[in-house]
Write a protein that holds these residues in place. Structure first.
Motif, short mmCIF file in Angstrom:
data_model
loop_
_atom_site.label_atom_id
_atom_site.label_comp_id
_atom_site.label_asym_id
_atom_site.label_seq_id
_atom_site.Cartn_x
_atom_site.Cartn_y
_atom_site.Cartn_z
N ASP A 59 -9.56 -10.16 4.78
CA ASP A 59 -9.28 -8.78 4.41
C ASP A 59 -7.87 -8.50 4.18
OD1 ASP A 59 -12.05 -8.21 3.82
OD2 ASP A 59 -12.22 -7.40 6.07
N PHE A 60 -7.03 -8.98 5.17
CA PHE A 60 -5.64 -8.73 5.05
C PHE A 60 -5.12 -9.46 4.02
CE2 PHE A 60 -1.43 -10.34 6.12
CZ PHE A 60 -0.81 -9.18 6.02
N TYR A 61 -5.36 -10.81 3.81
CA TYR A 61 -4.76 -11.60 2.56
C TYR A 61 -4.82 -11.05 1.39
CZ TYR A 61 -3.87 -15.41 6.26
OH TYR A 61 -3.43 -15.78 7.16
N LYS A 62 -6.17 -10.49 1.13
CA LYS A 62 -6.48 -10.03 -0.22
C LYS A 62 -6.18 -8.67 -0.59
CE LYS A 62 -11.32 -8.52 0.77
NZ LYS A 62 -12.68 -9.11 0.63
N SER A 63 -5.50 -7.93 0.53
CA SER A 63 -5.16 -6.36 0.28
C SER A 63 -3.82 -6.74 -0.60
CB SER A 63 -4.86 -5.86 1.59
OG SER A 63 -4.03 -6.30 2.30
N LYS A 64 -3.68 -5.46 -1.07
CA LYS A 64 -2.30 -5.36 -1.75
C LYS A 64 -1.04 -5.49 -1.09
CE LYS A 64 -3.27 -5.07 -6.61
NZ LYS A 64 -2.50 -6.39 -7.32
N TRP A 65 -0.01 -5.91 -1.32
CA TRP A 65 1.29 -6.07 -0.69
C TRP A 65 1.61 -4.47 -0.40
CZ3 TRP A 65 6.13 -4.54 -2.23
CH2 TRP A 65 7.55 -4.76 -1.76
N SER A 66 1.39 -3.85 -1.27
CA SER A 66 1.93 -2.39 -1.27
C SER A 66 1.26 -1.64 0.02
CB SER A 66 1.97 -1.49 -2.48
OG SER A 66 0.43 -1.77 -2.95
N SER A 67 -0.21 -1.93 0.13
CA SER A 67 -0.90 -1.40 1.24
C SER A 67 -0.50 -1.59 2.65
CB SER A 67 -2.14 -1.87 1.29
OG SER A 67 -2.36 -3.33 1.56
N MET A 68 0.63 -2.43 2.81
CA MET A 68 1.12 -2.84 4.16
C MET A 68 2.52 -2.33 4.27
SD MET A 68 -1.17 -4.25 5.97
CE MET A 68 -2.78 -4.45 5.38
N LEU A 69 3.09 -1.50 3.20
CA LEU A 69 4.48 -1.09 3.40
C LEU A 69 4.74 -0.31 4.39
CD1 LEU A 69 5.33 -0.93 -0.49
CD2 LEU A 69 6.60 -2.22 0.97
N LYS A 109 8.32 4.78 10.34
CA LYS A 109 9.10 5.64 11.36
C LYS A 109 8.20 6.36 12.06
CE LYS A 109 13.40 7.83 11.98
NZ LYS A 109 14.46 8.52 11.35
N GLU A 110 7.41 7.25 11.68
CA GLU A 110 6.50 7.97 12.50
C GLU A 110 5.53 7.48 13.50
OE1 GLU A 110 4.70 10.93 9.65
OE2 GLU A 110 6.63 11.74 9.19
N ARG A 111 4.92 6.28 12.91
CA ARG A 111 3.89 5.54 13.57
C ARG A 111 4.60 4.75 14.81
NH1 ARG A 111 3.72 0.43 13.35
NH2 ARG A 111 4.58 0.14 11.27
N LYS A 128 9.00 6.80 1.20
CA LYS A 128 7.99 7.53 1.85
C LYS A 128 7.06 6.33 2.77
CE LYS A 128 7.48 10.21 -2.39
NZ LYS A 128 6.69 10.57 -3.76
N TRP A 129 7.12 5.38 2.34
CA TRP A 129 6.26 4.08 3.36
C TRP A 129 7.14 4.11 4.51
CZ3 TRP A 129 5.51 2.17 -2.29
CH2 TRP A 129 4.10 2.37 -2.67
#
Length: 503
Positions: free
Chosen positions: A168-178, A490-492, A484-485
């Motif tokens: 699931d990690f590999y196939k997710s979009k690169w942007s989803s992990m920014l 930073k908040e996390r 924004k990402w």
């Protein structure tokens, strides 16, 4: 009969005093030595004991630095990008500008847009943000890349993958992990936080060894000082629709073994838009080629040269400024080699020059083959006529890229590199010969006109890349979308607990 020592001392009292003073001096020196050893061992034990408790998936290199400040100080020195060697270093280098032929060889692939010299581990995340290859995604479901591209860029990857299925990690979009992957390659990529022993956290490496029936847990410390690098400095590909990161080692680690694996899998990274060749893009097969090195065969590890031991006071530590040995020769090369620094550098450049000269020759032939193939297609060539040509171009480019994409192959394994490049030259030349026959059948007996690709701009214009537009879009994305990402990240991280002091 010998005179007893007591009688000698009775006759000459100064002998007794001399023996007494000498004995006391020896005892005093031994006492100082013992005290020094005890002091240094105590100091070393204190320094080797973590000052803070590091969490299992702690990705923040600064947090590790609280526990191991000396190692972290050397790691932070990777921010220095002033060193530039003849063919590498940590300085920024636009490789397409230095060699516009690469634009043609990578036409249709993201590397034809942007391809720069890697600046070092500490820039792993920011350089991925900056490159044109990752595009300008507007949200977590947009963009040309999947999260497979994050695999070797950050210790955050292990943290995220501990909470989700790897597929699931590999196939997710690169942007989803920014907003999740923000810490560059560092401590957690190689070390166990409990005791700082070396560990392998990259799933693709472990899976590759499992398929080969090898037990990584039996690896020696010296082997681990190479294997932690082999987690990423290897050839790999994104398998299937899920883009599952896979090391193609099932048939072996030699260039031909990996090519056979890809051929049987019918794999191609992309179809070249000029020649229509299904191309395999080599990543960076450093570990594969290093095994042909005389250093590897003599038991030298990657870390011995790129992260040599240094002594600070009583403490021997590994220098975590991962860099070219040419920028640190006294601590790396000259520990074993007794020649002068100048002579060693000449030896390195001599090997690199020889491989580079042949590599450039192969590039020239390959570029012409791609362009001539396009000419043949444009003038009526059929798939049946072109099939032998495309196979040869694919093989030739794979051989070129296997050497060109590797960091330091021309020094690590010059003989193997020259063998591979020579085979590539043979296959590329044969491809052009086959093309001349195809063109003759089509009624073209003269030479094929070649475009002007003397600069990066001209080469990119020839393959249809609008670099000015791409750069403007990327700069706008970095100003409006990326922050924004990063603010979310930073908040996390601000909510994450700091390491607990344990002493």
């Amino acid at each position: 009969m010998k005179t007893p020592l007591s009688e000698k001392i009775a006759k000459r009292p100064w002998i007794g005093w001399a023996l007494f003073i000498g004995t006391m001096a020896i005892v005093f020196v031994l006492g100082l030595l013992a005290a020094s050893i005890v002091q240094r061992r105590t100091e070393a034990n204190i320094l080797n004991t973590p000052r803070y408790e590091i969490a299992e998936f702690e990705p923040r290199n600064e947090a590790w630095g609280m526990a191991f400040p000396r190692e972290y100080q050397t790691y932070a020195q990777m921010s220095d990008t002033n060193f530039r060697s003849k063919y590498g270093g940590s300085a920024f280098r636009d490789l397409l500008e230095e060699d516009p032929r690469l634009v043609i060889l990578f036409a249709g692939y993201a590397f034809s847009k942007d391809f720069n010299q890697a600046r070092g581990h500490i820039y792993a995340v920011s350089d991925v943000h900056n490159t044109l290859r990752t595009g300008t995604p507007v949200d977590e479901n947009d963009g040309p890349m999947t999260s497979s591209c994050w695999t070797c860029k950050s210790p955050d990857v292990a943290r995220v993958m501990s909470k989700m299925d790897p597929a699931d990690f590999y196939k997710s979009k690169w942007s989803s992990m920014l907003s999740e992957i923000v810490n560059p390659i560092g401590c957690a990529n190689c070390h166990n936080p409990k005791d700082m022993t070396l560990r392998l956290f990259q799933l693709p490496l472990k899976e590759a060894y499992q398929r080969k029936g090898k037990d990584l847990t039996a690896s020696s410390l010296n082997e681990m000082r190479t294997l932690v690098c082999a987690q990423c400095h290897v050839e790999y590909y994104f398998k299937g629709k899920s883009k599952y990161v896979t090391f193609p080692w099932d048939k072996g680690l030699n260039m031909e073994d990996i090519e056979k694996y890809y051929d049987e899998y019918d794999f191609a990274d992309w179809i070249h838009p000029l020649s229509k060749t299904p191309i395999i893009k080599a990543q960076h097969p450093d570990f594969e080629l290093f095994q042909h090195s005389i250093h590897y065969q003599r038991g030298v590890s990657c870390a011995d040269c790129h992260m040599p031991y240094v002594t600070e006071g009583s403490q021997k530590i590994t220098d975590h400024k991962v860099q070219s040995p040419l920028n640190n020769m006294e601590a790396s090369c000259m520990v074993c080699h007794k020649q002068s620094k100048e002579e060693l550098i000449r030896n390195v450049y001599d090997r690199q020059d020889r491989v580079t000269q042949q590599k450039i020759l192969l590039e020239d032939i390959l570029v012409k083959a791609h362009i001539e193939a396009k000419y043949a297609w444009d003038h009526g060539a059929t798939s049946e006529m072109m099939q032998p040509v495309l196979k040869l171009i694919r093989q030739a480019q794979w051989r070129w890229d296997f050497v060109a994409a590797s960091h330091g192959a021309s020094f690590h394994a010059p003989i193997e590199s020259l063998r591979i490049v020579a085979d590539g030259i043979s296959k590329a030349s044969e491809a052009r010969l086959e093309l001349s026959r195809v063109l003759a059948k089509l009624g073209h007996l003269g030479s094929v006109p070649m475009p002007d690709i003397s600069t990066k701009e001209k080469a990119q214009a020839y393959v249809g890349i609008d670099l000015k537009k791409l750069r403007a879009e990327k700069e706008e994305w970095k100003k409006t979308k990326l922050p924004k990402w990063l603010e979310m990240a930073k908040e996390r991280e601000n909510a994450m607990p700091l390491p607990k002091r344990i002493m």
